[in-house]
Design a protein around this motif. Structure first.
Motif, mmCIF file in Angstrom:
data_model
loop_
_atom_site.group_PDB
_atom_site.id
_atom_site.type_symbol
_atom_site.label_atom_id
_atom_site.label_comp_id
_atom_site.label_asym_id
_atom_site.label_seq_id
_atom_site.Cartn_x
_atom_site.Cartn_y
_atom_site.Cartn_z
ATOM 1 N N GLU A 195 4.284 10.297 3.515
ATOM 2 C CA GLU A 195 2.852 10.505 3.707
ATOM 3 C C GLU A 195 2.539 11.130 5.066
ATOM 4 O O GLU A 195 1.603 11.914 5.184
ATOM 5 C CB GLU A 195 2.096 9.188 3.531
ATOM 6 N N VAL A 212 -5.396 5.473 -4.754
ATOM 7 C CA VAL A 212 -5.257 6.370 -3.604
ATOM 8 C C VAL A 212 -6.607 6.568 -2.924
ATOM 9 O O VAL A 212 -6.698 6.534 -1.694
ATOM 10 C CB VAL A 212 -4.636 7.719 -4.015
ATOM 11 N N SER A 236 -0.400 6.331 -0.980
ATOM 12 C CA SER A 236 0.107 6.570 -2.326
ATOM 13 C C SER A 236 0.053 5.288 -3.160
ATOM 14 O O SER A 236 0.193 4.179 -2.639
ATOM 15 C CB SER A 236 1.539 7.117 -2.284
ATOM 16 N N PHE A 279 -0.677 10.457 -5.106
ATOM 17 C CA PHE A 279 -0.342 10.689 -3.697
ATOM 18 C C PHE A 279 -1.544 11.337 -3.013
ATOM 19 O O PHE A 279 -2.169 12.244 -3.580
ATOM 20 C CB PHE A 279 0.866 11.638 -3.635
ATOM 21 N N HIS A 308 6.383 9.301 -9.038
ATOM 22 C CA HIS A 308 6.259 9.473 -7.583
ATOM 23 C C HIS A 308 7.199 10.574 -7.098
ATOM 24 O O HIS A 308 6.802 11.443 -6.320
ATOM 25 C CB HIS A 308 6.552 8.151 -6.861
#
Length: 164
Positions: free
Chosen positions: A14, A80, A86, A119, A143
């Motif tokens: 991230e 999110v 995420s 995400f 993911h």
């Protein structure tokens, strides 16, 4: 799979996978990158990209998906939007603490899914501007598809960012 290791790696993803700018063309590029990866890997998924104002910038459904995937996309993306992290990180964190999103935060399971695949789209300034979501395969694979697509578009080394 170690939960704490996963959580730390997802946090690294991230922090690293951020955009200088994000517009319609960038959304198209990201959505198509994920689509191509999914097709190469033979994975039937739904891919959805939304700005925070609700405008859908990209959508596709590949063979093997069904209407349930749309609900999963909505529920993961809600996580999110709420946490600005995420959906997989939130799910892994809750699992490590042996709790649920309802118990810990009062959010309904009907509207929030803490499963991998959604995400945050974040600018290098730290501003979250959207959500990219994949649904159709097991959550860790959902993911991973998003991360692979982000790495491709952002020219990042996937091997250093992928989950073990």
């Amino acid at each position: 799979m170690n939960l704490q290791t996963d959580i730390q790696r997802i946090q690294q993803q991230e922090e690293t996978l951020r955009f200088e700018a994000f517009d319609f063309d960038t959304a198209w590029e990201l959505g198509n990158a994920i689509r191509e990866i999914a097709l190469q890997e033979g994975k039937g998924v739904v891919i959805d990209i939304h700005r925070l104002d609700g405008l859908q910038l990209f959508f596709t459904a590949l063979p093997g998906t069904n209407p349930d995937n749309l609900n999963w996309v909505r529920r993961k993306a809600n996580v999110v939007r709420h946490f600005q992290k995420s959906s997989y990180q939130i799910g892994q964190d809750l699992k490590a603490r042996n709790t649920t999103v309802t118990e810990a935060h009062g959010l309904s399971d009907a509207d929030h899914a803490t499963h991998g695949g959604a995400f945050p789209i974040v600018l290098k300034t730290g501003e979250m501007v959207g959500v990219v979501t994949v649904s159709g395969v097991p959550q860790r694979e959902d993911h991973a598809l998003v991360v692979k697509g982000l790495c491709k578009v952002l020219d990042q080394d996937h091997d250093t960012l992928k989950l073990d």
